[in-house]
Design a protein around this motif. Sequence first.
Motif, PDB file in Angstrom:
ATOM      1  N   SER A 345       0.927  -1.308   0.162  1.00  0.00           N
ATOM      2  CA  SER A 345       0.548   0.193   0.163  1.00  0.00           C
ATOM      3  C   SER A 345       1.564   1.277   0.241  1.00  0.00           C
ATOM      4  O   SER A 345       0.475   2.021  -0.337  1.00  0.00           O
ATOM      5  N   ARG A 346       2.043   1.542   0.690  1.00  0.00           N
ATOM      6  CA  ARG A 346       3.100   2.662   0.046  1.00  0.00           C
ATOM      7  C   ARG A 346       3.347   2.536  -0.728  1.00  0.00           C
ATOM      8  O   ARG A 346       3.744   3.769  -1.056  1.00  0.00           O
ATOM      9  N   ASP A 365      -2.621   5.814   3.578  1.00  0.00           N
ATOM     10  CA  ASP A 365      -2.833   4.440   3.977  1.00  0.00           C
ATOM     11  C   ASP A 365      -3.220   3.535   5.369  1.00  0.00           C
ATOM     12  O   ASP A 365      -3.615   4.067   6.151  1.00  0.00           O
TER      13      ASP A 365
END
Length: 373
Positions: A345-346, A365
């Motif tokens: 996700s980062r 995030d």
Amino acid sequence: MANRTSFPETELRRIARQLALPGFGLEQQQRLADAHVLVIGAGGLGCPAMQQLAAVGVGHITVIDDDTVDLSNIHRQILFGVEDQGRPKVEVAAGRLRHLQPGITVTALRRRMTTQNAVELVKGADLVLDGSDTFATKYLVADAAEVTGTPLIWGTVLRYRGEVALWWSGPGAPEPGVGLRDLFPDQPPADSVPDCATAGVLGVTTSVVAGLMTTEAVKHLAGIGESVPGRLLSYEALSARLRPFSVSRDPGREPETALRADYVPATRSAPAPDAPVPPQLELLKTGEATALDVREEHEKWVSDLPGVTPGLHLPLSQASPERFDEVLANRSGTVVVYCASGSRSRDFLGQYRDQALRSNIELIDLPGGLNGL
């Protein structure tokens, strides 16, 4: 030396084919019967290893695991069946082992391995078999084994391959002794390698690797064959290749004499029941944000966000500017991006935050991903 009266007649019949082996007799069988093996984790490695240890006649197995049986476990965790879903793994495993060897002693510990209990548990065993699946636990166990001088059978498995080694260092170990930190000095970040839920694992590969681990355990305990600290075996299923490596003691490394304080995150306590809900999850539950899952399709079948209506799905492996516009077409406002551990996700935010802003979308995030909830 043990004699025939050391074992019940039924046990002698059960292990008769084993006693027919060259170089393996009642003395070796007695050593197994007298042995206490600590098994870390009742998972893909721990289950077949415990099955084999009990079948071969190891007299006492302690297993530690705090998890319950899930349907996604059963393809590789062969002590469990569909009817065991929701039951503590150690409870089910203990019952299966007692059926395999009625005279066995099984100590089932439904808890985590922590810095508070590791040394005490390890020093109480003749040998430790580590079937855990996190760097944190593996380094904790390896350090506890070195602190106490306990032999450690170490194994890992992912996708179609695995590794097995015997580590033995510290007080009472044969000189010079070889430990895990002689090969891998420092614990890697938790998300530096994908786990089985993310990358997948062939169920039979875990049984092969567990079989290699158990073979090393039996050799060491019974005193047969070559039991060499620092010998590492690498198994590759698709090429049917088994390659040995030799690991030597690092002369510049000081042995571990006490546990460290940096075994995170797997050794910390589970979140308290009253722990605050992450604000990102609150936004999703109230409908103020949309969820965007960047995991692979198969991961969604295992687990997902609790209490949240399924949202959008765009696996990072399939993402592109064009796919981003397609999946998020006609969207605006806040989108919470999540994966298993927070790593993907980062990466997704780093790649698509600016594109999202041009479409009036704010990407945020979910730190730690599903594993952090």
